[in-house]
Every structure is written in C-alpha cells, then in structure tokens.
Design a protein around this motif. Structure first.
Motif, PDB file in Angstrom:
ATOM      1  N   LEU A  84     -17.724  26.793  14.362  1.00 42.77           N
ATOM      2  CA  LEU A  84     -18.984  27.050  13.666  1.00 42.77           C
ATOM      3  C   LEU A  84     -18.775  27.299  12.177  1.00 42.77           C
ATOM      4  O   LEU A  84     -19.691  27.150  11.386  1.00 42.77           O
ATOM      5  CB  LEU A  84     -19.705  28.247  14.299  1.00 42.77           C
ATOM      6  CG  LEU A  84     -20.082  28.056  15.769  1.00 42.77           C
ATOM      7  CD1 LEU A  84     -20.604  29.352  16.355  1.00 42.77           C
ATOM      8  CD2 LEU A  84     -21.120  26.951  15.919  1.00 42.77           C
ATOM      9  N   GLY A 101     -15.199  21.173  13.921  1.00 37.73           N
ATOM     10  CA  GLY A 101     -16.609  21.269  14.324  1.00 37.73           C
ATOM     11  C   GLY A 101     -16.742  21.773  15.750  1.00 37.73           C
ATOM     12  O   GLY A 101     -15.767  21.819  16.499  1.00 37.73           O
ATOM     13  N   PRO A 102     -17.957  22.178  16.130  1.00 35.19           N
ATOM     14  CA  PRO A 102     -18.156  22.735  17.468  1.00 35.19           C
ATOM     15  C   PRO A 102     -18.155  21.654  18.543  1.00 35.19           C
ATOM     16  O   PRO A 102     -18.343  20.480  18.251  1.00 35.19           O
ATOM     17  CB  PRO A 102     -19.541  23.377  17.356  1.00 35.19           C
ATOM     18  CG  PRO A 102     -20.236  22.630  16.274  1.00 35.19           C
ATOM     19  CD  PRO A 102     -19.171  22.165  15.318  1.00 35.19           C
TER      20      PRO A 102
ATOM     21  N   ILE B 326     -29.236  27.473  17.211  1.00 32.71           N
ATOM     22  CA  ILE B 326     -28.669  26.163  16.891  1.00 32.71           C
ATOM     23  C   ILE B 326     -27.170  26.170  17.174  1.00 32.71           C
ATOM     24  O   ILE B 326     -26.624  25.236  17.763  1.00 32.71           O
ATOM     25  CB  ILE B 326     -28.970  25.819  15.420  1.00 32.71           C
ATOM     26  CG1 ILE B 326     -30.475  25.634  15.253  1.00 32.71           C
ATOM     27  CG2 ILE B 326     -28.220  24.586  14.975  1.00 32.71           C
ATOM     28  CD1 ILE B 326     -30.953  25.630  13.840  1.00 32.71           C
ATOM     29  N   GLU B 327     -26.520  27.262  16.781  1.00 35.09           N
ATOM     30  CA  GLU B 327     -25.075  27.345  17.030  1.00 35.09           C
ATOM     31  C   GLU B 327     -24.773  27.365  18.518  1.00 35.09           C
ATOM     32  O   GLU B 327     -23.817  26.737  18.977  1.00 35.09           O
ATOM     33  CB  GLU B 327     -24.512  28.591  16.346  1.00 35.09           C
ATOM     34  CG  GLU B 327     -24.529  28.448  14.835  1.00 35.09           C
ATOM     35  CD  GLU B 327     -23.991  29.662  14.119  1.00 35.09           C
ATOM     36  OE1 GLU B 327     -23.897  30.727  14.753  1.00 35.09           O
ATOM     37  OE2 GLU B 327     -23.676  29.532  12.925  1.00 35.09           O
ATOM     38  N   GLN B 330     -24.943  23.998  19.746  1.00 40.53           N
ATOM     39  CA  GLN B 330     -23.776  23.219  19.307  1.00 40.53           C
ATOM     40  C   GLN B 330     -22.578  23.491  20.206  1.00 40.53           C
ATOM     41  O   GLN B 330     -21.851  22.577  20.567  1.00 40.53           O
ATOM     42  CB  GLN B 330     -23.423  23.581  17.866  1.00 40.53           C
ATOM     43  CG  GLN B 330     -24.315  22.915  16.849  1.00 40.53           C
ATOM     44  CD  GLN B 330     -23.941  23.305  15.446  1.00 40.53           C
ATOM     45  OE1 GLN B 330     -23.687  24.477  15.166  1.00 40.53           O
ATOM     46  NE2 GLN B 330     -23.896  22.332  14.558  1.00 40.53           N
ATOM     47  N   THR B 331     -22.385  24.754  20.568  1.00 49.13           N
ATOM     48  CA  THR B 331     -21.234  25.050  21.424  1.00 49.13           C
ATOM     49  C   THR B 331     -21.467  24.547  22.843  1.00 49.13           C
ATOM     50  O   THR B 331     -20.558  24.534  23.654  1.00 49.13           O
ATOM     51  CB  THR B 331     -20.937  26.555  21.474  1.00 49.13           C
ATOM     52  OG1 THR B 331     -22.070  27.222  22.024  1.00 49.13           O
ATOM     53  CG2 THR B 331     -20.622  27.121  20.120  1.00 49.13           C
ATOM     54  N   ALA B 334     -24.519  19.940  21.937  1.00 47.33           N
ATOM     55  CA  ALA B 334     -25.650  19.166  21.409  1.00 47.33           C
ATOM     56  C   ALA B 334     -25.267  18.505  20.097  1.00 47.33           C
ATOM     57  O   ALA B 334     -24.628  19.120  19.253  1.00 47.33           O
ATOM     58  CB  ALA B 334     -26.855  20.078  21.201  1.00 47.33           C
ATOM     59  N   ASN B 335     -25.677  17.233  19.938  1.00 47.22           N
ATOM     60  CA  ASN B 335     -25.435  16.564  18.662  1.00 47.22           C
ATOM     61  C   ASN B 335     -26.632  16.763  17.743  1.00 47.22           C
ATOM     62  O   ASN B 335     -27.587  17.455  18.096  1.00 47.22           O
ATOM     63  CB  ASN B 335     -25.127  15.073  18.871  1.00 47.22           C
ATOM     64  CG  ASN B 335     -26.273  14.350  19.552  1.00 47.22           C
ATOM     65  OD1 ASN B 335     -27.430  14.768  19.448  1.00 47.22           O
ATOM     66  ND2 ASN B 335     -25.952  13.284  20.256  1.00 47.22           N
ATOM     67  N   ARG B 336     -26.593  16.124  16.558  1.00 46.65           N
ATOM     68  CA  ARG B 336     -27.601  16.401  15.549  1.00 46.65           C
ATOM     69  C   ARG B 336     -29.013  16.057  16.030  1.00 46.65           C
ATOM     70  O   ARG B 336     -29.941  16.820  15.852  1.00 46.65           O
ATOM     71  CB  ARG B 336     -27.261  15.599  14.299  1.00 46.65           C
ATOM     72  CG  ARG B 336     -27.601  16.351  13.054  1.00 46.65           C
ATOM     73  CD  ARG B 336     -26.945  15.796  11.825  1.00 46.65           C
ATOM     74  NE  ARG B 336     -26.538  14.409  11.931  1.00 46.65           N
ATOM     75  CZ  ARG B 336     -25.545  13.887  11.223  1.00 46.65           C
ATOM     76  NH1 ARG B 336     -24.872  14.635  10.393  1.00 46.65           N
ATOM     77  NH2 ARG B 336     -25.232  12.615  11.343  1.00 46.65           N
ATOM     78  N   LEU B 339     -30.162  18.516  18.547  1.00 47.54           N
ATOM     79  CA  LEU B 339     -30.528  19.796  17.931  1.00 47.54           C
ATOM     80  C   LEU B 339     -31.948  19.744  17.390  1.00 47.54           C
ATOM     81  O   LEU B 339     -32.722  20.681  17.542  1.00 47.54           O
ATOM     82  CB  LEU B 339     -29.568  20.136  16.786  1.00 47.54           C
ATOM     83  CG  LEU B 339     -28.175  20.596  17.167  1.00 47.54           C
ATOM     84  CD1 LEU B 339     -27.368  20.878  15.910  1.00 47.54           C
ATOM     85  CD2 LEU B 339     -28.237  21.841  18.022  1.00 47.54           C
TER      86      LEU B 339
END
Lengths: 300, 453
Positions: A84, A101-102, B326-327, B330-331, B334-336, B339
């Motif tokens: 992150l 990146g995550p 969002i973080e 991401q963990t 999820a891609n952009r 998101l």
C-alpha cells in the motif's frame, strides 16, 4: 516490580520442545524476505527516516509480530509489505518474487474493520472470491464456509453496521482468508476492541491460524498479545525506525491464556519492556506531585 | 412503593438534544402555520397595517393628470387631500349655482362625470364589465339610485355621495326627462366623491384573493393562444429536467474521475473552480446567439448553473470516501476498474444522492433565470408578465407552486433514501421521512409532552 522480585530465567533460554520447534521452522521455505528496506518522508523540516535498513525473513506458517514505541514505523512497515506504500529503497520478496503494489496473495486486516458497508456480511466475504473470477455460486458456498469457521454464519445477510466490533473484525479476517493469501498482514486488528473481546479474538486468531496454512505478520503495541500469539517478535526502535532485536518467544505451543504468568512469558515480557522503554529514561522522568486538596484523614 | 417520574427541567431548549417526536411534530406544524397566520392576520385585521385606501368610487380633479380609477390604491396620507380637492371643486359648482350663474362645462365632460358611477354598477351586477361607457344604462342607474329604486349593497354609498347623485339627477332631468345624449345639460354636474376601504399595498394580496386568482388561472384556457398554466408548469419541469439530467450525465462521471484520480482533479478542477464564479446568467446572451430562442439556451443555462457546482461537490464527496475501503479492496485483489465500479461508486452513492438533492434545489433557482432569456416562457414568464402589470394576486400562486414542487420533490427523495440505501444507519432507525413521521405522529399522541403525567 513483580518481575524483578521473581527469579526469572533468561528470555533466551528455550525448552527442548521449543528449540526443536524453532529448528523445524528454520528449515521451512522462506515465505517473505525483506531486504535493506528504507523509508524516508520528506517534510518541510527535513527528511524523516521512518524505516532504516530493515532486514528479516519469515518462514512458511510462522507467526511474527512487530512491536515498538509509537511512531517507530510499525504501520509504515506493514503498509509497505502489503504494497500500500512504496519504500524509498530496498525490496520485498514473496516466495522469491519481488513485490510491487498490493495484491490478493497478501491479505490485510486493518484496525478500523474496513468492511464494505453496502454489502452484506456474506457478500463482503465473497468480494475477493468474485474478483478472482469464482462464479457466484461457488463464491457463495466458500464464503459461507468461512463464516462458519469464524462463527458468524447466521449473520450472513446482516449489514456490517449491525455487528459489534469483534464480529466485524472476524468478518474482516474471514474475508481476507477466503482469498487464500500466502501471508496475512494484521495491523493492530484488535486495538479498537475492549479487553474481553480482545482476548477472545486472540484465542480465535490462534485457532484459525492453527487450522489454516497461512503465514501471519502481526502489528501490535500490546506486549502480552505479541508474546501470546507469536513465534518471533520484531522489536522496532524509533528515530530512525530500525530493528532493535528479534526475539524468539520461548513460550511453548499450544498456547493458552494460562501461560500469561509462566516464567518464560514473564521473562520475555520483561525484556520487551526494557527494549521499548529503556530503564534510564524512566529514572529521569520526575513528575512533580502537588496536592491541591487534603481529605484530612491521612490515608494515602 | 410510589414511582417517581423523572422530570426534565427546561424541556424545550436543550442544546443538541432531540425533542420527543410529538413535540417535533408540533413545531413542524407551527413552522408552517405561523407564517400563514401572520399573512392572514395582516390581510384581514384592518388596524394592523392596511396603509392604503383601495378606491371603490373614484374621481379626477381639475388640472391633475394622474387619474385614479376604482381598484387603485392611494395612501392613507394622500386620500384626505384627494377628497378635499374634489369637494372644493363641487363647492365651486354649488356656489356658482347659488349665485344664479352656474358654471358650464362641455357635454363631454359631464358624460365623463356620470361615468364615474360605472364601477359601482359593475360591482352590483347592474352593468357588465364591458359596459362602462354604455351611457343609456348609466342613465337608468343614476335614475334608480336617485329615486331610491336601486340600492347599492356591494358598495355602501355615503350620505354626501347620495346627495350628489340626487343633485345631479335633478340637473339631468331638468334638461331632458328621457335618455337623450344630445340633450344632456352643459351646466356643470357635481363630481362623485372618492370612496374606498382600507387595504394593504398591492404587493400583499390577501389569501382569498391569491387562492381565487390561482384557481381561475389554473382552470381557464387563456385567449390569444397563450399556453395554459399546466402547460407552462410542464414546460418549466421539462427545462429543469433536461438541464439537470445533462448536468448529471456529464458531471457525475467527471466528478468521480476527479475525486478518484489526482490526474483529473489537477487537470479539471482549477478551471471549473474559476468558471463557476463567472455568473451563468451573463452567458445567456451568448446561448441565445448560438442556440436560438427556443428551449435550448434555457436548458443550457440550467446546465451551466448546476454543472460546475456539481462536479466540485461530488468530486469532494468522492474524496471523502474512506481510503481504507479502497486499500482493503486492493489487498483483496481489485484492479483499478473494479475499484471504481465496485468500491467508489457504491461507497459514495448515498452521499451523492444527497448532493444531487441539494443541487436540484439550485437548479430551480437557475430555471427562473433561464425562463426569462430569449422568449419568456413557463411559470416565470407568467410571473414576469403579471408582475409588471401589478397583478400580484396572480403571481403568488405560481411562486407558491414552484416552492411546493421543490419542497415535495425534496421530501420525497429524502424519504426514498432509506429504501435505496438500506445499509445506512438512518434506514435502520425509525422512519425519519417528514411524511411518515407526520402520519405517525397523528396516531401517536403518547409521545406528546403533556402526557408526561
């Protein structure tokens, strides 16, 4: 005080069972490797070295905790490991692959739950599975399995806001583990919970960890929690954030809350206390005592 | 054991404490009824304000160009002067007559003086409103009033005026007992004295006037091909709908991009921030120039008026979404794109909905300006026309209609919120919609403060 009056063993002394366990752990493949990690923050007052020269490696299915005084960069470290944040220099390797990146292979549980409020508990757990491309039916079945494991199957259709803090965190753990991550990062996950919920959550986490093939990296400021849960403890020092010491916890497994008063446990705790709060600093602190009112019965 | 009920002192005024639902309802009702009551009181209780005299019978004076007709308002200060002026003129006529040297005027002037009775005839239904200059009928009217066969009930004539009517009738019949315009006397007739009732200024019509004007406006089809009020209403709604719809269609995606990506935020927001300070109405000339005088420039104005605010407000709403969500996504891998569609959009939706509700209120403000550019249309066109003619009793119903439309759409959208977003906290609490709360409070009297026993 109490720990001084007792004859404590050295925190380095391990029983044969414990040392045998560590030997086996050393032979396991390396899961996470951190190499010369540095993080600098640019501030108007100049650079701050949040992390400096961090090196360690974690083996498969190990439970490693990080403790340290506040501001020592614990959270910065875990955020960099989870992808992150980016380090200023240095590398993170997961099973030999350099990480940037995550990603889904590194799960993370945050202190403030971070459940998606618009999704039901079940859909929250399904989130990562659906993103992975699992069909809806499969994802649902798997999510229900995980909710069963954390004991929240009957809350599957509730919204997160309807759950208590401890329950929310169990859903968050289930959501991360459902994704089958290689390593699970937990950033002070029980910090916002009350003492009783926290201790039952610790027992929960240990039980889940014993049943699932997952490596755990755990950030906390609670010494008891760190000793109770971990195989090894990384002690960070602040300004600059460096590794002070890496302690192998000599408390044998399986752990239980009854071990909190065993000599190994206390010895480890004493050592951690020394590291986090050096004794010379304590002596210099003189708090002036001024009594503003007298009760008059001379009871202290 | 007797139970002692805990009594709260200072029940109504506690800082940041909610009142019991019953009390809330009372205050809600009051918030509407107090202004209404003020309006009613000021309109119907004469001595509170009523600074003007509304003329029922009017007169003109020699050498004064301003002509007041029945229905006009003059201030209470001016009315006595007005009255005195007419009376003095009459005295001149009378004194000249006494000296056997009556004043003479043109026949035309006398006919004019006789016509001053017309409003009274119309008020009593003896004349149609287009018969103000029907001298034959007026002749009959003078006769009836002078001989006492007709008695005005709508406008009570004062003694002086009754005398004047008799006096004039004498002069008239002396010249010719039957109606014959050519035999009308040239001896100066007396002028009717102005007569009136206290009233409020023309810009504050009474509730019944507003209601009846509104009722007739909304139920009659206007002549000369003008649109009916409902057509105007629909037209206004169409403009606001399309202006706001275009604003949303372009603004929401742009705002979410700005709120999500620093790239778009830095690229667009400074200019938008600058542009929104340029007053949108000043562009109306420009819009008319390149979009013509139809609805397009009006829609454009509503669009311009709301678009820039919308982008900034919603971009900010997007930025307020907790970063940790969002973080966390991401963990979880999820891609952009995921998101944006699966975290940011659903995450901001309840707040976005609220923002749109507030912005819709602004759109109504822009509508009023939009309808005045190019060809004046819609409800505002009507307000503008009637306003310049001082027909404020016809203006108010339209203003109230706009207010009610805005208010009820807002309340409805507010009330629908908990259906759209069942996960929000308010959805799980007791129904909070004004309507629901109002209906509930009608049935539930126990929560009222006077039931605390």
């Amino acid at each position: 005080m109490m720990s001084n009056s007792l004859e404590l063993p050295s925190y380095l002394e391990q029983s044969s069972a414990v040392s045998a366990r560590f030997e086996k752990l050393q032979n396991r493949p390396v899961k996470l490797k951190v190499e010369d990690l540095t993080k600098k923050f640019d501030t108007p007052k100049g650079d701050i070295l949040a992390l400096n020269n961090i090196n360690f490696q974690i083996h498969r299915r190990e439970f490693v905790s990080v403790i340290g005084p506040s501001g020592c960069g614990k959270t910065t470290l875990i955020r960099i490991l989870a992808g992150l944040d980016f380090p200023t220099s240095g590398n993170v390797f997961l099973e030999g692959r350099r990480m940037e990146g995550p990603g889904a292979e590194r799960g993370m549980v945050f202190q403030d739950y971070t459940l998606f409020p618009w999704l039901s508990v079940k859909k929250n757990v399904m989130f990562g599975l659906e993103i992975k491309g699992l069909g809806k039916l499969n994802a649902e079945a798997e999510a229900m399995e995980w909710l069963e494991i954390v004991g929240l199957a009957k809350f599957a259709d509730a919204y997160p806001e309807q759950l208590s803090g401890g329950m929310k965190q169990r859903v968050a753990i289930a959501r991360s583990l459902a994704n089958r991550p290689e390593i699970l990062f937990l950033d002070e996950p029980f910090g916002a919970l009350d003492a009783q919920t926290r201790s039952s959550m610790q027992a929960y986490l240990l039980k889940i960890w014993q049943n699932v093939d997952v490596t755990v990296f755990f950030v906390t400021h609670d010494l008891d929690e760190a000793i109770y849960l971990s195989d090894r403890i990384i002690v960070l020092r602040a300004n600059p954030g460096e590794i002070d010491e890496l302690i192998e916890v000599p408390v044998p497994r399986p752990r239980s809350s009854g071990q909190f008063l065993t000599p190994e446990f206390l010895a480890t705790k004493k050592r951690l206390e020394e590291l986090i709060r050096p004794p010379e600093l304590e002596q210099n602190e003189v708090i002036p005592m001024i009594r503003l009112t007298e009760v008059g019965d001379e009871v202290e | 054991m007797s139970e002692k009920k805990f009594r709260k002192r200072n029940y109504w005024f506690n800082i940041r404490k909610e009142l019991a639902p019953g009390c809330g309802t009372i205050l809600t009702v009051c918030s509407f009824s107090i202004p209404l009551l003020v309006w009613v009181t000021v309109s119907y209780v004469p001595f509170i304000w009523h600074p003007d005299i509304k003329l029922e019978i009017s007169a003109d004076r020699e050498g004064v160009t301003t002509v007041f007709t029945a229905g006009d308002r003059v201030s209470k200060e001016f009315f006595p002067t007005f009255l005195k002026g007419v009376r003095e003129e009459n005295n001149l006529v009378l004194s000249a007559r006494k000296e056997n040297n009556p004043l003479s005027v043109t026949r035309r002037e006398n006919i004019k003086r006789l016509r001053h009775l017309a409003p009274l005839g119309i008020a009593n239904g003896w004349l149609e409103s287009d018969e103000q200059q029907n001298d034959k009928k007026l002749f009959e009217l003078w006769k009836g009033l002078a001989e006492g066969t007709l008695i005005s009930t709508e406008i009570i004539l004062n003694k002086e005026n009754l005398e004047i009517i008799k006096d004039n009738w004498n002069v008239l019949t002396k010249a010719s007992p039957d109606f014959n315009l050519k035999l009308y006397p040239t001896e100066a007739l007396l002028k009717l004295l102005p007569q009136g009732v206290p009233s409020n200024p023309v810009y504050l019509p009474a509730p019944h006037e507003v209601l009846s004007a509104g009722w007739s406006d909304f139920n009659t089809v206007p002549e000369n091909g003008m649109p009916t009020m409902w057509e105007r209403y629909r037209h206004s709604l169409t403009i606001i709908f399309w202006g706001f719809a275009y604003s949303c269609m372009l603004g929401i995606p742009l705002a979410i991009l700005c709120g999500s990506f620093d790239f778009f935020s830095k690229l667009h927001e400074p200019f938008i921030d600058f542009f929104r300070y340029m007053p949108a109405p000043t562009f109306s000339v420009l819009f008319v120039a390149f979009l013509g005088t139809s609805d397009a420039p009006k829609i454009m104005l509503v669009f311009i008026g709301t678009f820039f605010q919308l982008v900034l407000v919603i971009a900010n709403t997007t930025r307020l979404l907790e970063n940790s969500l969002i973080e966390a996504a991401q963990t979880l891998g999820a891609n952009r794109r995921q998101l944006l569609t699966r975290i940011i959009l659903p995450g901001i939706l309840p707040n976005l909905y609220n923002d749109l509700r507030i912005l819709l209120g602004w759109a109504w403000t822009w509508l009023v300006i939009a309808e005045l550019i190019g060809e004046k249309t819609g409800l505002t066109g009507f307000i503008d026309t009637q306003g310049t003619r001082y027909n404020f009793d016809r203006v108010f119903p339209v203003i109230i209609l706009i207010g009610l439309t805005g208010f009820f759409t807002d309340r409805l959208l507010h009330w629908l919120r908990h259906l759209f977003f069942p996960w929000t906290e308010e959805a799980r609490q007791a129904p909070k919609g004004l309507l629901t709360r109002f209906l509930l409070s009608l049935n539930d009297r126990n929560t009222c403060f006077w039931h605390t026993k």
